[in-house]
Each structure stands twice: as C-alpha cells, then as structure tokens.
Design an enzyme around this catalytic site. Structure first.
Site, PDB file in Angstrom:
ATOM      1  N   ASP A 163       0.935  -1.158   0.058  1.00  0.00           N
ATOM      2  CA  ASP A 163       0.118  -0.048  -0.060  1.00  0.00           C
ATOM      3  C   ASP A 163       0.889   1.210  -0.018  1.00  0.00           C
ATOM      4  O   ASP A 163       1.981   1.068   0.306  1.00  0.00           O
ATOM      5  CB  ASP A 163      -1.075   0.133   1.130  1.00  0.00           C
ATOM      6  CG  ASP A 163      -1.841  -0.706   1.304  1.00  0.00           C
ATOM      7  OD1 ASP A 163      -2.362  -1.479   0.163  1.00  0.00           O
ATOM      8  OD2 ASP A 163      -2.492  -1.311   2.230  1.00  0.00           O
ATOM      9  N   LYS A 185      -4.943   2.177  -2.145  1.00  0.00           N
ATOM     10  CA  LYS A 185      -6.081   2.548  -2.342  1.00  0.00           C
ATOM     11  C   LYS A 185      -6.228   4.217  -2.245  1.00  0.00           C
ATOM     12  O   LYS A 185      -5.988   4.545  -1.212  1.00  0.00           O
ATOM     13  CB  LYS A 185      -6.996   1.919  -1.508  1.00  0.00           C
ATOM     14  CG  LYS A 185      -7.455   0.372  -1.388  1.00  0.00           C
ATOM     15  CD  LYS A 185      -8.093  -0.059  -0.606  1.00  0.00           C
ATOM     16  CE  LYS A 185      -8.409  -1.479  -0.832  1.00  0.00           C
ATOM     17  NZ  LYS A 185      -7.289  -2.485  -0.914  1.00  0.00           N
TER      18      LYS A 185
END
Length: 225
Positions: A163, A185
């Site tokens: 991430d 994200k």
C-alpha cells in the site's frame, strides 16, 4: 573480454535534481531510494503506479505526464531509466552518456554507466512446502519500527503487494528480483479492489512464491487480515 571493474562510490544527492524515466514498479523502487537520499526527483512517464501518483500529489516528486524527451536530462546530476521499453531505455542511456550524466538502467544494468548496489545479505528464511503468504504491518510509518520478523519476511520475498501508506522506503532494500505490486487505495482516486488483492496473494502462493502483503499500521485493523 574482461568484465568491467566497478569503482564503489556514494553519491550525495540531497537537493540535487535527478530524473527517473518510467512509472512502473521498477521506477517506483528507484524513486523511493532516491527520495531516501534527499534527491529532488522528477519522474517522466505517461503513466505511474498509484503510489507514485500519491507522491506527486503530495509534492514529493515532480511528475511530467508525457513520453520522454531528449532534453529531459538537462541539469540532472543522475538518471535512472525504467521505461519498460528497450528503445526508450536505450535512448535515455545514450542521452546521459552524451551529457556525462551517470545513469542506471533497470532492465539491463550492464548497459548503464552506473549500477545500484544490491541489498545486504538477507537473513535466512526457513524453507516451507511450496508458496506462502505473510501479512506484514509496517507500524506507524517509520521504517525503523518494523519488526525483525517483518524485515525477514521482506528480505526473503519473491512478491510484495504494498500500500502507499506502508513504509515505502523499505522497498529499495528488497532482493533485486523481487516483484513489487502496487495495491494502493488512493482517497477518491485509483485503487485495487480487495478481492483482486486476495486473488493475487493466492495466485502467487500457488505458484510456489513467497508473498508478502505489506500494509501500514496493523494488517488486522478493519478485518483485512
């Protein structure tokens, strides 16, 4: 024909302009290492990973969203090309050579005028039967606060799904052949669906690879684990 003899040297790049051509995982890893050295990084490429896009949005790198041009190296102290297109990568190396700018090439290190050192020898990782997946939490963000077990898992990883909120500066320390998959994200932006992340973890593990899912904080927060 004898092999080149390399002269080991460290570059002081703090505040100095560096150009990275390309926006894929190899460019991403290179950018993180250069940021760690304090360089002023400009990325040239039509597309970048979500994590690089986040760095550009935060003002940590300058993103020129277009194909490479020969004048892009003007004023640079160092260059890294990871365009993923052999023609473009060769052009960057040639332009750097004419300008006497040292340049590394991700897909063909021997053709560049500089090479990046590999990571230190990784700690021994116990052998397992086939592939496996390890969930690693990066803690509050400081790469020095990751657990020893987490560092060992990263050192032995074949594939890392990461991430943009994870400690990105750990990625340049991965083994040279490790595959990095950007599973970021971004708020109100690009993202990889959790179902896709799960499928990739299983796919790579079934292929016999050692897989690490690297997240910020605790990987079991919000039930992700």
């Amino acid at each position: 024909m004898t092999a080149d003899v390399l002269h080991p040297v460290g570059l002081r790049l703090t505040g100095r302009p560096v150009v990275v051509v390309g926006g894929g995982p190899a460019a991403h890893r290179g950018v993180l290492g250069l940021l760690g050295a304090g360089a002023a990084v400009a990325v040239v490429g039509t597309e970048v990973t979500p994590a690089l896009e986040a760095l550009a949005g935060a003002g940590r790198v300058t993103w020129h969203r277009r194909p490479y041009r020969s004048g892009d190296l003007d004023g640079a102290w160092f260059a890294l090309t990871a365009a993923g297109d052999p023609v473009v990568d060769a052009a960057v190396v040639a332009d750097a050579e004419r300008r006497r700018i040292f340049c590394t090439r991700a897909d063909d290190p021997a053709s560049g005028s500089a090479t990046s050192p590999g990571p230190a020898t990784a700690p021994a990782v116990p052998d397992g039967a086939g592939g496996r997946v390890v969930l690693v939490g990066g803690g509050p963000g400081d790469p020095g606060l990751i657990t020893v077990r987490g560092r060992q898992a990263l050192a032995g990883a074949d594939v890392v799904l990461v991430d943009h909120l994870a400690p990105q500066s750990l990625l340049p320390t991965l083994a040279p052949g490790a595959e990095v998959v950007d599973a970021s994200k971004l708020p109100r932006g690009r993202f990889m669906a959790q179902e896709r992340i799960n499928a990739l973890l299983v796919e790579h593990a079934r292929a016999g690879k050692r897989v690490v899912r690297l997240k910020g904080g605790d990987p079991f927060v919000f039930g992700r684990g």
